[in-house]
Design an enzyme around this catalytic site. Sequence first.
Site, mmCIF file in Angstrom:
data_model
loop_
_atom_site.group_PDB
_atom_site.id
_atom_site.type_symbol
_atom_site.label_atom_id
_atom_site.label_comp_id
_atom_site.label_asym_id
_atom_site.label_seq_id
_atom_site.Cartn_x
_atom_site.Cartn_y
_atom_site.Cartn_z
ATOM 1 N N GLY A 106 22.043 66.930 84.681
ATOM 2 C CA GLY A 106 22.145 67.145 86.496
ATOM 3 C C GLY A 106 21.936 65.989 87.455
ATOM 4 O O GLY A 106 20.826 65.245 86.705
ATOM 5 N N ARG A 170 26.917 66.336 80.587
ATOM 6 C CA ARG A 170 25.991 67.100 80.092
ATOM 7 C C ARG A 170 26.097 67.461 78.243
ATOM 8 O O ARG A 170 25.990 68.334 77.637
ATOM 9 C CB ARG A 170 26.435 68.575 80.526
ATOM 10 N N ASP A 201 16.573 69.170 78.044
ATOM 11 C CA ASP A 201 17.267 69.615 77.259
ATOM 12 C C ASP A 201 17.496 68.014 76.294
ATOM 13 O O ASP A 201 17.347 68.253 74.726
ATOM 14 C CB ASP A 201 19.111 70.117 77.109
ATOM 15 N N LYS A 227 13.585 63.638 84.118
ATOM 16 C CA LYS A 227 13.775 63.936 85.137
ATOM 17 C C LYS A 227 14.695 65.026 85.420
ATOM 18 O O LYS A 227 14.899 66.341 84.097
ATOM 19 C CB LYS A 227 15.900 63.317 85.235
ATOM 20 N N THR A 228 14.317 66.133 86.315
ATOM 21 C CA THR A 228 15.568 67.366 87.138
ATOM 22 C C THR A 228 14.564 67.850 87.999
ATOM 23 O O THR A 228 13.237 68.044 88.164
ATOM 24 C CB THR A 228 15.152 69.137 85.946
ATOM 25 N N ILE A 229 15.510 67.879 89.029
ATOM 26 C CA ILE A 229 14.940 68.813 90.246
ATOM 27 C C ILE A 229 13.713 69.711 90.047
ATOM 28 O O ILE A 229 13.680 70.666 90.619
ATOM 29 C CB ILE A 229 16.831 69.043 91.441
ATOM 30 N N ASP A 230 14.827 70.468 89.516
ATOM 31 C CA ASP A 230 14.035 72.305 88.910
ATOM 32 C C ASP A 230 13.006 72.092 88.942
ATOM 33 O O ASP A 230 11.600 73.238 88.604
ATOM 34 C CB ASP A 230 14.699 72.837 87.293
ATOM 35 N N LYS A 267 19.505 87.374 114.780
ATOM 36 C CA LYS A 267 20.913 88.780 114.014
ATOM 37 C C LYS A 267 20.825 89.078 112.933
ATOM 38 O O LYS A 267 22.077 89.458 112.067
ATOM 39 C CB LYS A 267 22.131 89.533 115.301
ATOM 40 N N TYR A 268 20.709 87.872 112.704
ATOM 41 C CA TYR A 268 21.260 87.535 111.356
ATOM 42 C C TYR A 268 19.944 87.360 110.297
ATOM 43 O O TYR A 268 18.822 87.111 110.680
ATOM 44 C CB TYR A 268 21.948 86.342 110.628
ATOM 45 N N GLY A 276 17.263 76.149 90.601
ATOM 46 C CA GLY A 276 16.611 75.721 89.978
ATOM 47 C C GLY A 276 16.796 76.963 88.703
ATOM 48 O O GLY A 276 17.421 78.699 88.709
ATOM 49 N N ARG A 277 17.910 76.515 87.386
ATOM 50 C CA ARG A 277 18.579 77.486 86.868
ATOM 51 C C ARG A 277 17.465 78.494 86.262
ATOM 52 O O ARG A 277 17.850 79.348 85.644
ATOM 53 C CB ARG A 277 19.004 76.440 85.158
ATOM 54 N N GLU A 336 17.454 80.342 91.796
ATOM 55 C CA GLU A 336 18.877 80.423 91.075
ATOM 56 C C GLU A 336 18.481 81.669 89.965
ATOM 57 O O GLU A 336 20.243 82.293 89.329
ATOM 58 C CB GLU A 336 19.068 79.606 90.770
ATOM 59 N N TYR A 441 23.785 71.983 94.945
ATOM 60 C CA TYR A 441 23.969 71.067 94.955
ATOM 61 C C TYR A 441 23.306 69.707 95.884
ATOM 62 O O TYR A 441 23.676 68.374 96.107
ATOM 63 C CB TYR A 441 25.577 70.637 94.582
HETATM 64 P P1 FBP Z 1 19.258 69.553 84.921
HETATM 65 O O1 FBP Z 1 18.793 70.593 84.267
HETATM 66 O O2 FBP Z 1 19.735 68.926 83.986
HETATM 67 O O3 FBP Z 1 17.811 68.664 85.716
HETATM 68 O O4 FBP Z 1 20.210 70.407 85.648
HETATM 69 C C1 FBP Z 1 19.109 70.926 86.453
HETATM 70 C C2 FBP Z 1 20.886 72.117 87.714
HETATM 71 O O5 FBP Z 1 20.638 70.988 89.208
HETATM 72 C C3 FBP Z 1 20.087 73.024 87.839
HETATM 73 O O6 FBP Z 1 19.201 73.277 88.922
HETATM 74 C C4 FBP Z 1 21.682 73.620 87.751
HETATM 75 O O7 FBP Z 1 21.330 75.074 87.506
HETATM 76 C C5 FBP Z 1 22.254 72.897 86.844
HETATM 77 O O8 FBP Z 1 22.329 71.873 87.031
HETATM 78 C C6 FBP Z 1 23.382 73.225 87.283
HETATM 79 O O9 FBP Z 1 24.982 72.424 86.464
HETATM 80 P P2 FBP Z 1 26.075 71.368 86.880
HETATM 81 O O10 FBP Z 1 25.550 69.781 86.811
HETATM 82 O O11 FBP Z 1 26.210 71.106 85.058
HETATM 83 O O12 FBP Z 1 26.456 72.534 87.590
#
Ligand code: FBP
Length: 569
Positions: A106, A170, A201, A227-230, A267-268, A276-277, A336, A441
């Site tokens: 990602g 991926r 991974d 690398k990963t925003i997670d 009201k919401y 964040g997988r 998530e 995204y």
């Molecule tokens: P990475 O672990 O590859 O950095 O991706 C993280 C992520 O952005 C997760 O937060 C999300 O669940 C997933 O990718 C979404 O995957 P895809 O880009 O395949 O829809």
Amino acid sequence: MAPAFVLSGDTVTGDPAISTASLRVAAVHSEVQAKRIDHALPLPSVLKKPFRIVDGPPSSAAGHPEEIEKLFPNMFGQPSASLVTEHSGAVPIDSNLKVGVVLSGGQAPGGHNVICGIFDYLQEYAKGSTLYGFRGGPAGIMKCKYVELTADYVYPYRNQGGFDMICSGRDKIETPEQFKQAEETTTKLDLDGLVVIGGDDSNTNACLLAENFRSKNMKTRVIGCPKTIDGDLKCKEVPASFGFDTACKIYSEMIGNVMTDARSTGKYYHFVRLMGRAASHITLECALQTHPNITIIGEEVYSKKLTLKNATDYIVDVICKRAELGYNYGVILVPEGLIDFIPEVQELIAELNEILAHETIDEEGQWKKKLKEQSLKLFEFLPRTIQEQLLLERDPHGNVQVAKIETEKMLIQMVETELEKRNQEGTYKGEFKGQSHFFGYEGRCGLPTNFDATYCYALGYGAGVLLQSGKTGLISSVGNLAAPVEEWTVGGTALTSMMDVERRHGKFKPVIKKAMVELEGAPFKKFESQREEWAMKNRYISPGPIQFKGPGSDAVNHTLLLELGAQDP
Ligand code: FBP
């Protein structure tokens, strides 16, 4: 007027099916983007002076060291490497290196700067070197699709978000044929080194490649980059994965906006699911930045063995108490990966994974007979849309695609049902309107913050040093991140030291152990000490957009500061 840049030399080699027309040939930048291109990046002092590499003690693994040693006989036990200033002379240098780089998985803000860091390092210390960018992720390595990265080519991408310089993918290099393809590519390009910019991974894959090349006496070294925003690829020596800082700041701006919306309309209830997988780091960091009324942290749900009903009751209790105070609005953050943390759902997902790994899902539902009684009951109880989302194809690494599971909508439905019940019992007299959001995204390709831009550049520069020094199977590590950039440390950590084994696709596989939210850690403790106050009293904070200059522009996220034991403002 924003300048337009034309990418010259935009040719893809290796695959005649890819025409230059399919690439981005002209990029028009906004004024801010154009200004960011020339933003000068500071380097840690150790990278500016003559330096040498010092090896640490032998390493082990994050779990099951015997298994990891069997899987990585050449890589296991490698020491970490750190750069130290060398007053008596420069590092031994072999020039004319041929290096490949790949973006994997990602998107995360800052990836382009890692590539720029590698490029600039080679220009500075290994003149005459060539940097190849593999296109479209690891598939680019297997299919030998690459582009030569020149100064003109990389220039428009400096300090820019996205991965579009060479794009990502991926795919995984795992079968003997795929390893052979990777060998053929590295041999054809005569690669001295390969930098894999990826998450857990992808870095596991990087180590498998390093092991494979070394076992065949090939000269190609492999270095990973975190690398990963997670934010779940980290350990003591790798304090952060890049992209987390920017993504959290983008989401926090948006959360701050819906908080103001909630307060304005009265009201919401905004239910915000955050990317964040697996780990809930993003949700926790956004909570610390914005102070929502309710935040669910997956790791806590798991540790307390909460059921879906328990999580719903917790939300409903807060909504009822707020209604008594006259507040029929609020903001709720959910990670998530939440459903993956609920033990009963986890059991269901594990059973579904085994079923999906071995057979196709038939319309008649014969496959359901393979589910245990409790899992079948839960599956039948879930809304149809969630059932369908749970059965979606797994990603190439065998993960459930949690980004596609609309937990926030499911929670709204369950909360509505429970509130109706309480209304009939006379214990709830408020009004409830749920609004669902998924902030995912939107945060992955923003302009990197000053922190991510600088951190990534140092990671790339460091990867260049490691490759040139003959290192392989290490992940570029930049530390001491709470200090000024000049004092950051630079080195490499043995990838095998971050590994354990996990069950994927029905088999045991080596994986870099994910760093989950620590319930005893400082970020969670800070959140825990304040959440009750945030639930009843509206303490919303709206951080506003990312700044590149002036107040807040160099602020480091709460998670990193608290984890490093630094002062959190
Ligand atoms: P990475 O672990 O590859 O950095 O991706 C993280 C992520 O952005 C997760 O937060 C999300 O669940 C997933 O990718 C979404 O995957 P895809 O880009 O395949 O829809």
